[in-house]
Design a protein around this motif. Structure first.
Motif, PDB file in Angstrom:
ATOM      1  N   ASN A 242       0.068   7.337   4.539  1.00 27.38           N
ATOM      2  CA  ASN A 242      -0.366   7.896   5.816  1.00 27.38           C
ATOM      3  C   ASN A 242      -1.810   8.349   5.798  1.00 27.38           C
ATOM      4  OD1 ASN A 242       2.027   7.417   7.060  1.00 27.38           O
ATOM      5  ND2 ASN A 242       2.875   9.465   6.688  1.00 27.38           N
ATOM      6  N   SER A 243      -2.197   9.074   4.714  1.00 23.35           N
ATOM      7  CA  SER A 243      -3.577   9.570   4.712  1.00 23.35           C
ATOM      8  C   SER A 243      -4.565   8.422   4.560  1.00 23.35           C
ATOM      9  CB  SER A 243      -3.779  10.656   3.648  1.00 23.35           C
ATOM     10  OG  SER A 243      -3.284  10.218   2.419  1.00 23.35           O
ATOM     11  N   ALA A 244      -4.169   7.364   3.869  1.00 22.81           N
ATOM     12  CA  ALA A 244      -5.040   6.189   3.773  1.00 22.81           C
ATOM     13  C   ALA A 244      -5.187   5.544   5.148  1.00 22.81           C
ATOM     14  CB  ALA A 244      -4.478   5.190   2.774  1.00 22.81           C
ATOM     15  N   ASN A 245      -4.075   5.485   5.869  1.00 23.48           N
ATOM     16  CA  ASN A 245      -4.102   4.912   7.217  1.00 23.48           C
ATOM     17  C   ASN A 245      -5.062   5.664   8.118  1.00 23.48           C
ATOM     18  OD1 ASN A 245      -2.421   2.798   6.889  1.00 23.48           O
ATOM     19  ND2 ASN A 245      -0.574   3.838   7.650  1.00 23.48           N
ATOM     20  N   MET A 246      -5.022   7.017   7.997  1.00 25.88           N
ATOM     21  CA  MET A 246      -5.872   7.843   8.853  1.00 25.88           C
ATOM     22  C   MET A 246      -7.343   7.614   8.548  1.00 25.88           C
ATOM     23  SD  MET A 246      -3.903  11.071  10.085  1.00 25.88           S
ATOM     24  CE  MET A 246      -4.053  12.315   8.845  1.00 25.88           C
ATOM     25  N   ARG A 247      -7.621   7.332   7.281  1.00 25.50           N
ATOM     26  CA  ARG A 247      -9.022   7.083   6.894  1.00 25.50           C
ATOM     27  C   ARG A 247      -9.393   5.620   7.157  1.00 25.50           C
ATOM     28  NH1 ARG A 247      -7.297   9.898   2.287  1.00 25.50           N
ATOM     29  NH2 ARG A 247      -7.289   7.970   1.110  1.00 25.50           N
ATOM     30  N   GLY A 248      -8.407   4.870   7.624  1.00 25.66           N
ATOM     31  CA  GLY A 248      -8.667   3.460   7.892  1.00 25.66           C
ATOM     32  C   GLY A 248      -8.740   2.610   6.641  1.00 25.66           C
ATOM     33  N   GLU A 249      -8.216   3.121   5.533  1.00 22.04           N
ATOM     34  CA  GLU A 249      -8.233   2.349   4.279  1.00 22.04           C
ATOM     35  C   GLU A 249      -6.947   1.546   4.137  1.00 22.04           C
ATOM     36  OE1 GLU A 249      -8.684   4.878   0.901  1.00 22.04           O
ATOM     37  OE2 GLU A 249     -10.306   6.007   1.852  1.00 22.04           O
ATOM     38  N   THR A 250      -7.019   0.450   3.415  1.00 27.94           N
ATOM     39  CA  THR A 250      -5.808  -0.291   3.085  1.00 27.94           C
ATOM     40  C   THR A 250      -5.580  -0.170   1.584  1.00 27.94           C
ATOM     41  OG1 THR A 250      -6.741  -1.878   4.629  1.00 27.94           O
ATOM     42  CG2 THR A 250      -4.601  -2.412   3.652  1.00 27.94           C
ATOM     43  N   LEU A 251      -4.369   0.209   1.204  1.00 29.67           N
ATOM     44  CA  LEU A 251      -4.063   0.378  -0.222  1.00 29.67           C
ATOM     45  C   LEU A 251      -3.372  -0.872  -0.757  1.00 29.67           C
ATOM     46  CD1 LEU A 251      -2.744   4.047  -0.120  1.00 29.67           C
ATOM     47  CD2 LEU A 251      -5.069   3.255  -0.591  1.00 29.67           C
ATOM     48  N   SER A 252      -3.471  -1.056  -2.051  1.00 27.93           N
ATOM     49  CA  SER A 252      -2.837  -2.215  -2.676  1.00 27.93           C
ATOM     50  C   SER A 252      -1.330  -1.991  -2.788  1.00 27.93           C
ATOM     51  CB  SER A 252      -3.440  -2.437  -4.062  1.00 27.93           C
ATOM     52  OG  SER A 252      -2.498  -3.050  -4.908  1.00 27.93           O
ATOM     53  N   VAL A 253      -0.577  -2.858  -2.139  1.00 27.95           N
ATOM     54  CA  VAL A 253       0.888  -2.737  -2.189  1.00 27.95           C
ATOM     55  C   VAL A 253       1.408  -2.905  -3.622  1.00 27.95           C
ATOM     56  CG1 VAL A 253       3.059  -3.805  -1.452  1.00 27.95           C
ATOM     57  CG2 VAL A 253       1.288  -3.311   0.238  1.00 27.95           C
ATOM     58  N   PRO A 254       0.918  -3.897  -4.390  1.00 28.41           N
ATOM     59  CA  PRO A 254       1.375  -4.010  -5.785  1.00 28.41           C
ATOM     60  C   PRO A 254       1.101  -2.743  -6.601  1.00 28.41           C
ATOM     61  CG  PRO A 254       0.269  -6.020  -5.120  1.00 28.41           C
ATOM     62  CD  PRO A 254       0.056  -5.045  -4.002  1.00 28.41           C
ATOM     63  N   ASP A 255      -0.053  -2.126  -6.403  1.00 24.77           N
ATOM     64  CA  ASP A 255      -0.370  -0.892  -7.136  1.00 24.77           C
ATOM     65  C   ASP A 255       0.591   0.235  -6.747  1.00 24.77           C
ATOM     66  OD1 ASP A 255      -2.389  -2.172  -8.404  1.00 24.77           O
ATOM     67  OD2 ASP A 255      -4.040  -1.120  -7.402  1.00 24.77           O
ATOM     68  N   LEU A 256       0.851   0.365  -5.439  1.00 29.33           N
ATOM     69  CA  LEU A 256       1.776   1.405  -4.970  1.00 29.33           C
ATOM     70  C   LEU A 256       3.165   1.175  -5.554  1.00 29.33           C
ATOM     71  CD1 LEU A 256       0.736   1.597  -1.210  1.00 29.33           C
ATOM     72  CD2 LEU A 256       0.692   3.531  -2.801  1.00 29.33           C
ATOM     73  N   ALA A 257       3.622  -0.071  -5.488  1.00 33.61           N
ATOM     74  CA  ALA A 257       4.960  -0.402  -5.986  1.00 33.61           C
ATOM     75  C   ALA A 257       5.053  -0.119  -7.482  1.00 33.61           C
ATOM     76  CB  ALA A 257       5.292  -1.860  -5.693  1.00 33.61           C
ATOM     77  N   ALA A 258       4.043  -0.566  -8.236  1.00 30.27           N
ATOM     78  CA  ALA A 258       4.047  -0.387  -9.688  1.00 30.27           C
ATOM     79  C   ALA A 258       4.012   1.091 -10.057  1.00 30.27           C
ATOM     80  CB  ALA A 258       2.873  -1.129 -10.314  1.00 30.27           C
ATOM     81  N   SER A 259       3.184   1.862  -9.359  1.00 27.67           N
ATOM     82  CA  SER A 259       3.059   3.288  -9.678  1.00 27.67           C
ATOM     83  C   SER A 259       4.344   4.048  -9.348  1.00 27.67           C
ATOM     84  CB  SER A 259       1.885   3.905  -8.909  1.00 27.67           C
ATOM     85  OG  SER A 259       0.696   3.235  -9.222  1.00 27.67           O
ATOM     86  N   PHE A 260       4.971   3.694  -8.230  1.00 25.21           N
ATOM     87  CA  PHE A 260       6.208   4.382  -7.862  1.00 25.21           C
ATOM     88  C   PHE A 260       7.332   4.011  -8.825  1.00 25.21           C
ATOM     89  CE2 PHE A 260      10.176   4.740  -5.303  1.00 25.21           C
ATOM     90  CZ  PHE A 260      10.175   6.117  -5.223  1.00 25.21           C
ATOM     91  N   GLN A 261       7.434   2.733  -9.133  1.00 28.66           N
ATOM     92  CA  GLN A 261       8.463   2.286 -10.074  1.00 28.66           C
ATOM     93  C   GLN A 261       8.296   3.015 -11.407  1.00 28.66           C
ATOM     94  OE1 GLN A 261      10.125  -2.025 -11.115  1.00 28.66           O
ATOM     95  NE2 GLN A 261       8.134  -1.684 -12.053  1.00 28.66           N
ATOM     96  N   GLN A 262       7.027   3.143 -11.856  1.00 34.18           N
ATOM     97  CA  GLN A 262       6.747   3.823 -13.125  1.00 34.18           C
ATOM     98  C   GLN A 262       7.214   5.279 -13.066  1.00 34.18           C
ATOM     99  OE1 GLN A 262       5.158   2.186 -15.917  1.00 34.18           O
ATOM    100  NE2 GLN A 262       6.167   3.966 -16.834  1.00 34.18           N
ATOM    101  N   ALA A 263       6.955   5.939 -11.935  1.00 32.93           N
ATOM    102  CA  ALA A 263       7.338   7.346 -11.786  1.00 32.93           C
ATOM    103  C   ALA A 263       8.860   7.502 -11.863  1.00 32.93           C
ATOM    104  CB  ALA A 263       6.809   7.894 -10.461  1.00 32.93           C
ATOM    105  N   VAL A 264       9.581   6.610 -11.169  1.00 34.09           N
ATOM    106  CA  VAL A 264      11.054   6.678 -11.170  1.00 34.09           C
ATOM    107  C   VAL A 264      11.580   6.456 -12.590  1.00 34.09           C
ATOM    108  CG1 VAL A 264      13.169   5.547 -10.361  1.00 34.09           C
ATOM    109  CG2 VAL A 264      11.309   6.012  -8.747  1.00 34.09           C
ATOM    110  N   VAL A 265      11.053   5.424 -13.261  1.00 30.19           N
ATOM    111  CA  VAL A 265      11.518   5.106 -14.609  1.00 30.19           C
ATOM    112  C   VAL A 265      11.204   6.256 -15.574  1.00 30.19           C
ATOM    113  CG1 VAL A 265      11.104   3.583 -16.585  1.00 30.19           C
ATOM    114  CG2 VAL A 265      11.501   2.614 -14.314  1.00 30.19           C
ATOM    115  N   ASP A 266      10.000   6.828 -15.448  1.00 29.04           N
ATOM    116  CA  ASP A 266       9.624   7.955 -16.316  1.00 29.04           C
ATOM    117  C   ASP A 266      10.647   9.086 -16.228  1.00 29.04           C
ATOM    118  OD1 ASP A 266       7.429   6.750 -17.300  1.00 29.04           O
ATOM    119  OD2 ASP A 266       5.954   7.932 -16.177  1.00 29.04           O
TER     120      ASP A 266
END
Ligand SMILES: [Zn+2]
Lengths: 353, 246
Positions: A242-266
């Motif tokens: 959401n905050s990226a959207n507000m700033r008009g930035e686009t985030l990398s979906v693979p990076d988001l997915a990988a980081s979230f998956q890592q957090a869950v697994v950790d």
């Protein structure tokens, strides 16, 4: 329907009197499945009819549609399992069926059908807790698992750490206080536009992402607690987006997915290690749909080897809902003569005691 | 020919044993327990009490709807499970057709009404054919709003005999709209009974003289399907609208 033919490891011929032949039936969610299992480890047939394609356009499992599909596929799936194993109802020792937890309408198709079959064949009916079934999937290829052991059950509906002292004797040490791990993965997948089912899609996309790109929180709760909480972690992803959207930035979906998956697994790995330390067990069983996640399997296996703890996990096919795991659990209930009455009902909210 | 019938499409669990269209044993439970808890125990009791065994059966009949979605599936899964093991032919009948037998011998039109929730009934219209000893369907099964159903029946301007699980609750309203043309039967006659299923199944068996594949008869789509179709329709209209502007 999509009746999948699965590996046939044996054929029931020269049937001996001391053989225990179990028909296992699973209809708790969106898979109609039946399996014939001999003596706890010989899987003679295994049929899974998946409804994933039917539910895809709704973005998740629709209970009434799931029940309708089960009603149409139940009988042919059971018949196919019998035919492929070349057995008839009168060769069976017992019929094991999931009676909870799950979708009540779906459970009732399996329970009603299994009950009628067992009654007509004059053999025992065995009611299986679906969660126990997931854990017992491990015994299919590892009859030598020693008690006590710890089970980490991770699926779309459950995140449990369970201590098993003996067959049928277990205690829940920790569980999720909000979202299940698989549920959090599904929700994040939906937000990232990856679709349903979310877990496998996240894993796929994460392969091209950097797991260190985003620092999502790891909710550990109280210092000694073995409970889980994934909803805050899920919200962190949404907030970042959401905050990226507000700033008009686009985030990398693979990076988001990988980081979230890592957090869950950790979190899953850390809690499992805490439970091992607290109980002193020498074996960990992995189970449930999320147990098919490669990162979780690899991380656990690396960490546990270092500590000389045995890790047992089912092949990916036996991590998702299937009739074979119900037959395996049924086999041990059969040995204990733990039969269900003809009044057996579906218990959608069934827990692990 | 010996057969068993199962009806779990309403809150009543109705099981019966019959021979050549003749009722031999009947079970009726209208209690708070679920079908799943009552069905097989009731069957076992009936078999024991009548000195019958499952192995003597030649056919299994089941009511396949309309009615409670879950109830429909419990009945069919049970009947199929028994038939699969015993290798018996199956017969499926419509709940409303079976209920029409509650009006055996009546001169009025017979209208079963089953509670379909959302202020609707599953309903149809039948006539008892004197001499032929069977019912004839005049208006086919449908899910209808209670008001529209009563207006339709009122406009027919003829006596109507009501049966079904929605009768007790709707009695006042029925009499209000149809007045003297309404005939209300007591609930022990008008609720689903094994005796009625036995007749409906026998009639169908004689028509087919062979078993059939029994499928649920819901009449209604699931809510998710209805909503999805609505959304699709809206999307399609919008697209057509855009095209119109081009
Ligand atoms: Zn599951």
């Amino acid at each position: 329907m999509g009746g999948i033919r699965l590996g046939c490891e044996c054929e029931v011929t020269d049937r001996q009197k001391d053989q225990v032949i179990i028909l296992g039936i699973e209809t708790s969610c969106d898979e109609t499945s039946a399996a014939i299992l001999v003596n706890g480890t010989d899987l003679c047939s295994h049929v899974i009819s998946s409804q994933i394609m039917t539910h895809q356009k709704y973005g998740g499992v629709v209970p009434e549609i799931a029940s309708r599909e089960h009603s149409l596929h139940f009988q042919p799936v059971v018949q196919q399992a019998l035919d492929e194993a070349k057995v008839g109802f009168h060769d069976l020792s017992a019929i094991a069926v999931t009676y909870g937890p799950g979708l009540v309408g779906s459970l009732l198709v399996g329970v009603s059908g299994a009950k009628a079959m067992a009654y007509a064949a004059g053999i025992p009916l065995i009611g299986i807790n679906h969660l126990e079934g997931h854990i017992y999937a491990n015994f299919l290829h590892n009859k030598d698992i020693e008690f006590p052991f710890l089970a980490l059950l991770v699926s779309g509906g459950h995140t449990h750490l369970i201590l098993f002292e003996a067959h049928g004797q277990y205690r829940v040490l920790g569980q999720t206080r909000d979202d299940a791990a698989g549920e959090a993965l599904d929700k994040v997948a939906r937000t990232l536009g990856l679709g349903y089912p979310g877990g496998p899609k996240i894993q796929k996309v994460a392969e091209e992402g950097n797991a260190q790109a985003f620092k999502f929180p790891r909710a550990m709760l109280e210092p000694t607690s073995l409970d889980f909480s994934f909803s805050g972690m899920k919200s962190a992803v949404l907030n970042t987006l959401n905050s990226a959207n507000m700033r008009g930035e686009t985030l990398s979906v693979p990076d988001l997915a990988a980081s979230f998956q890592q957090a869950v697994v950790d979190v899953l790995v850390r809690k499992a290690l805490m439970a091992i330390d607290q109980t002193g067990v020498k074996t960990l069983l992995l189970a449930g749909g999320v147990a098919a996640n490669n990162l979780l399997r690899e991380t656990l296996s690396k960490t546990l080897v270092e500590r000389n703890i045995r890790l047992v996990s089912p092949p990916p096919l036996f991590c998702t809902d299937n009739g074979a795991m119900i037959a395996v659990a049924g086999y041990y209930h059969y040995l204990a003569k733990d039969y269900a009455p003809w009044t057996l009902n579906a218990v959608p909210g069934l827990g692990l005691v | 020919m010996k057969y068993l019938t199962i009806d779990t499409t309403t809150k009543v669990t109705a099981v019966a044993l019959a021979e050549d269209g003749r009722l031999i044993a009947e079970g009726f439970l209208h209690t708070a327990k679920t079908h799943s808890e009552r069905l097989v125990p009731m069957l076992e009791q009936l078999l024991t009490a009548s000195d019958w065994t499952l192995q003597e059966l030649n056919m299994i009949g089941v009511v396949r709807g309309p009615g409670s979605f879950t109830g429909i599936r419990i009945g069919i899964a049970t009947a199929q499970g028994l038939a699969q093991v015993l290798k018996l032919p199956m017969i499926g009948v419509v709940s409303l057709d079976a209920l029409a037998w509650a009006g055996l011998g009546r001169t009025e039109d017979i209208v079963p009404i089953l509670d379909a929730r959302k202020n609707e009934w599953y309903t149809a219209r039948y006539h008892w054919m004197q001499g032929e000893e069977k019912v004839d369907c005049l208006t086919p099964p449908q899910a209808l709003s209670t008001d529209r159903c009563l207006e339709y029946l009122k406009d027919l301007e003829r006596p109507i005999c009501f049966v079904g699980d929605a009768v007790t609750k709707a009695k006042g309203r029925i009499l209000e709209v149809l007045g003297e043309n309404a005939v209300i039967l007591p609930d022990y006659v008008s609720l689903p009974r094994g005796a009625y299923t036995v007749r409906a199944v026998w009639q169908r068996w004689q028509e087919l003289s062979i078993g059939e594949q029994v499928r649920p008869y819901y009449i209604r789509f699931s809510e998710a399907e209805v909503n999805w179709a609505k959304k699709e329709e809206a999307r399609r209209k919008q697209e057509e609208g855009y095209k119109g502007h081009e």
